[in-house]
Design a protein around this motif. Structure first.
Motif, mmCIF file in Angstrom:
data_model
loop_
_atom_site.group_PDB
_atom_site.id
_atom_site.type_symbol
_atom_site.label_atom_id
_atom_site.label_comp_id
_atom_site.label_asym_id
_atom_site.label_seq_id
_atom_site.Cartn_x
_atom_site.Cartn_y
_atom_site.Cartn_z
ATOM 1 N N GLU A 40 0.930 -1.147 -0.153
ATOM 2 C CA GLU A 40 -0.029 -0.035 0.046
ATOM 3 C C GLU A 40 0.782 1.164 -0.061
ATOM 4 O O GLU A 40 0.696 2.126 -0.908
ATOM 5 C CB GLU A 40 -0.760 0.052 1.178
ATOM 6 C CG GLU A 40 -1.747 1.312 1.116
ATOM 7 C CD GLU A 40 -2.832 1.272 2.298
ATOM 8 O OE1 GLU A 40 -3.433 2.396 2.390
ATOM 9 O OE2 GLU A 40 -2.937 0.094 3.006
ATOM 10 N N GLN A 41 1.805 1.160 0.928
ATOM 11 C CA GLN A 41 2.907 2.389 0.969
ATOM 12 C C GLN A 41 3.523 2.597 -0.449
ATOM 13 O O GLN A 41 3.558 3.713 -1.230
ATOM 14 C CB GLN A 41 3.952 2.351 2.042
ATOM 15 C CG GLN A 41 4.824 3.504 1.928
ATOM 16 C CD GLN A 41 4.054 4.822 2.475
ATOM 17 O OE1 GLN A 41 3.180 4.977 3.114
ATOM 18 N NE2 GLN A 41 4.757 5.723 1.792
ATOM 19 N N TYR A 42 3.998 1.539 -1.110
ATOM 20 C CA TYR A 42 4.452 1.474 -2.532
ATOM 21 C C TYR A 42 3.595 2.075 -3.679
ATOM 22 O O TYR A 42 4.084 2.975 -4.146
ATOM 23 C CB TYR A 42 5.282 0.217 -2.630
ATOM 24 C CG TYR A 42 5.482 0.019 -4.106
ATOM 25 C CD1 TYR A 42 7.044 0.784 -4.693
ATOM 26 C CD2 TYR A 42 4.970 -0.573 -5.044
ATOM 27 C CE1 TYR A 42 7.121 0.856 -6.018
ATOM 28 C CE2 TYR A 42 5.381 -0.586 -6.541
ATOM 29 C CZ TYR A 42 6.354 -0.322 -7.046
ATOM 30 O OH TYR A 42 6.877 -0.217 -8.227
ATOM 31 N N VAL A 43 2.468 1.650 -3.474
ATOM 32 C CA VAL A 43 1.433 1.824 -4.468
ATOM 33 C C VAL A 43 1.048 3.323 -4.386
ATOM 34 O O VAL A 43 0.868 3.981 -5.169
ATOM 35 C CB VAL A 43 0.003 0.875 -4.532
ATOM 36 C CG1 VAL A 43 -0.886 1.558 -5.552
ATOM 37 C CG2 VAL A 43 0.596 -0.311 -5.170
ATOM 38 N N ARG A 44 0.925 3.980 -3.025
ATOM 39 C CA ARG A 44 0.541 5.119 -2.675
ATOM 40 C C ARG A 44 1.756 6.221 -3.459
ATOM 41 O O ARG A 44 1.358 7.528 -3.763
ATOM 42 C CB ARG A 44 0.315 5.529 -1.405
ATOM 43 C CG ARG A 44 -0.925 5.080 -0.746
ATOM 44 C CD ARG A 44 -0.962 5.266 0.986
ATOM 45 N NE ARG A 44 -2.154 4.944 1.457
ATOM 46 C CZ ARG A 44 -3.115 5.765 1.366
ATOM 47 N NH1 ARG A 44 -3.151 6.983 0.891
ATOM 48 N NH2 ARG A 44 -4.360 5.302 1.874
ATOM 49 N N GLU A 45 3.122 5.632 -3.348
ATOM 50 C CA GLU A 45 4.070 6.541 -3.527
ATOM 51 C C GLU A 45 4.113 6.635 -5.190
ATOM 52 O O GLU A 45 4.274 7.786 -5.710
ATOM 53 C CB GLU A 45 5.694 6.066 -2.933
ATOM 54 C CG GLU A 45 5.703 6.413 -1.627
ATOM 55 C CD GLU A 45 6.806 5.521 -1.071
ATOM 56 O OE1 GLU A 45 7.421 4.748 -1.752
ATOM 57 O OE2 GLU A 45 7.013 5.840 0.265
ATOM 58 N N SER A 100 -10.666 0.464 -7.283
ATOM 59 C CA SER A 100 -9.665 1.242 -6.557
ATOM 60 C C SER A 100 -8.299 0.845 -6.276
ATOM 61 O O SER A 100 -8.075 -0.159 -6.970
ATOM 62 C CB SER A 100 -10.269 0.948 -5.125
ATOM 63 O OG SER A 100 -9.952 -0.266 -4.548
ATOM 64 N N ALA A 101 -7.556 1.722 -5.980
ATOM 65 C CA ALA A 101 -6.133 1.152 -5.827
ATOM 66 C C ALA A 101 -5.873 0.012 -4.779
ATOM 67 O O ALA A 101 -5.063 -0.713 -5.091
ATOM 68 C CB ALA A 101 -5.142 2.352 -5.516
ATOM 69 N N GLN A 102 -6.752 0.015 -3.732
ATOM 70 C CA GLN A 102 -6.763 -1.050 -2.976
ATOM 71 C C GLN A 102 -6.993 -2.646 -3.685
ATOM 72 O O GLN A 102 -6.249 -3.541 -3.363
ATOM 73 C CB GLN A 102 -7.795 -0.912 -1.888
ATOM 74 C CG GLN A 102 -7.931 -1.980 -0.766
ATOM 75 C CD GLN A 102 -6.369 -1.900 0.066
ATOM 76 O OE1 GLN A 102 -6.043 -0.710 0.382
ATOM 77 N NE2 GLN A 102 -5.424 -3.020 0.141
ATOM 78 N N GLU A 103 -7.831 -2.486 -4.649
ATOM 79 C CA GLU A 103 -7.952 -3.690 -5.566
ATOM 80 C C GLU A 103 -6.456 -4.274 -6.120
ATOM 81 O O GLU A 103 -6.197 -5.387 -6.024
ATOM 82 C CB GLU A 103 -9.065 -3.551 -6.608
ATOM 83 C CG GLU A 103 -9.534 -4.731 -7.148
ATOM 84 C CD GLU A 103 -10.558 -4.277 -8.367
ATOM 85 O OE1 GLU A 103 -10.207 -4.663 -9.698
ATOM 86 O OE2 GLU A 103 -11.569 -3.952 -8.023
ATOM 87 N N LEU A 104 -5.863 -3.019 -6.807
ATOM 88 C CA LEU A 104 -4.607 -3.477 -7.258
ATOM 89 C C LEU A 104 -3.624 -3.776 -6.163
ATOM 90 O O LEU A 104 -2.884 -4.796 -6.310
ATOM 91 C CB LEU A 104 -3.977 -2.151 -7.909
ATOM 92 C CG LEU A 104 -2.615 -2.246 -8.371
ATOM 93 C CD1 LEU A 104 -2.417 -3.282 -9.335
ATOM 94 C CD2 LEU A 104 -2.107 -0.777 -8.777
ATOM 95 N N ILE A 105 -3.564 -3.128 -4.903
ATOM 96 C CA ILE A 105 -2.602 -3.615 -3.777
ATOM 97 C C ILE A 105 -2.912 -4.953 -3.569
ATOM 98 O O ILE A 105 -2.036 -5.939 -3.041
ATOM 99 C CB ILE A 105 -2.873 -2.602 -2.912
ATOM 100 C CG1 ILE A 105 -2.351 -1.220 -3.065
ATOM 101 C CG2 ILE A 105 -2.180 -3.316 -1.470
ATOM 102 C CD1 ILE A 105 -2.915 -0.063 -2.335
ATOM 103 N N ASP A 106 -4.183 -5.305 -3.286
ATOM 104 C CA ASP A 106 -4.636 -6.846 -2.990
ATOM 105 C C ASP A 106 -4.132 -7.897 -3.987
ATOM 106 O O ASP A 106 -3.669 -8.769 -3.543
ATOM 107 C CB ASP A 106 -6.251 -7.018 -2.729
ATOM 108 C CG ASP A 106 -6.560 -6.115 -1.464
ATOM 109 O OD1 ASP A 106 -5.695 -5.721 -0.747
ATOM 110 O OD2 ASP A 106 -7.802 -5.897 -1.446
#
Length: 125
Positions: A40-45, A100-106
Motif C-alpha cells: 500500500e505504501q509503495y502503490v501510494r508513492e 480502487s487502488a486497494q484492488e490493485l494492492i490486494d
C-alpha cells in the motif's frame, strides 16, 4: 537498448518525496497483512508521483483508478514501474479498470507472498 531511469524521488507543492523500494525478500516471507501494508505504501508513492501529490493524500479505497487520474499513458508508466520494481506481470487493462487502488494492492499482495504458487504468479486478466 535504452533503459528508462526510474527516479526514487518526486516533487510536490509540499516538497520533495523520497520513495522507498519494497524489499522483495521481506515481501516473499511476510504475512498477508504486512505484505499488504508494504505494498500500500509503495502503490501510494507510485500514484502520488504520477499525480504530483503526497502519498498520504492518495485515495486508495474510494475511487476507481480512472477517477484518480490514471489514464492509458500514466497507466502504462505505472505498469512498467511496478513490473520493473516488483518483478511481476501487471495486466494494464485490469490496472486501468480497477475499482480502487486497494484492488490493485490486494492483487499484488496475493502474487508476492509465500502462498503465491498456490494461486499462480501472474495478475489475472
Amino acid at each position: 537498448m535504452t533503459t528508462l531511469h526510474m527516479s526514487q524521488t518526486y516533487e510536490t507543492e509540499a516538497g520533495l518525496v523520497h520513495m522507498t523500494r519494497p524489499d522483495m525478500a521481506v515481501l516473499a516471507t511476510a504475512g498477508l497483512r504486512e505484505r499488504t501494508r508494504i505494498l500500500e505504501q509503495y502503490v501510494r508513492e507510485e500514484l502520488g508521483r504520477i499525480l504530483g501529490i503526497e502519498p498520504h493524500l492518495v485515495d486508495t479505497t474510494g475511487r476507481p483508478m480512472g477517477c484518480l487520474g490514471i489514464g492509458s499513458i500514466s497507466g502504462i508508466e505505472l505498469q512498467y514501474r511496478m513490473e520493473a520494481t516488483l518483478g511481476v506481470d501487471v495486466n494494464l487493462q485490469r490496472l486501468l479498470l480497477a475499482n480502487s487502488a486497494q484492488e490493485l494492492i490486494d492483487c499484488l499482495a496475493g502474487q508476492l507472498g509465500p502462498e503465491a504458487h498456490l494461486h499462480g504468479a501472474a495478475v489475472p486478466a
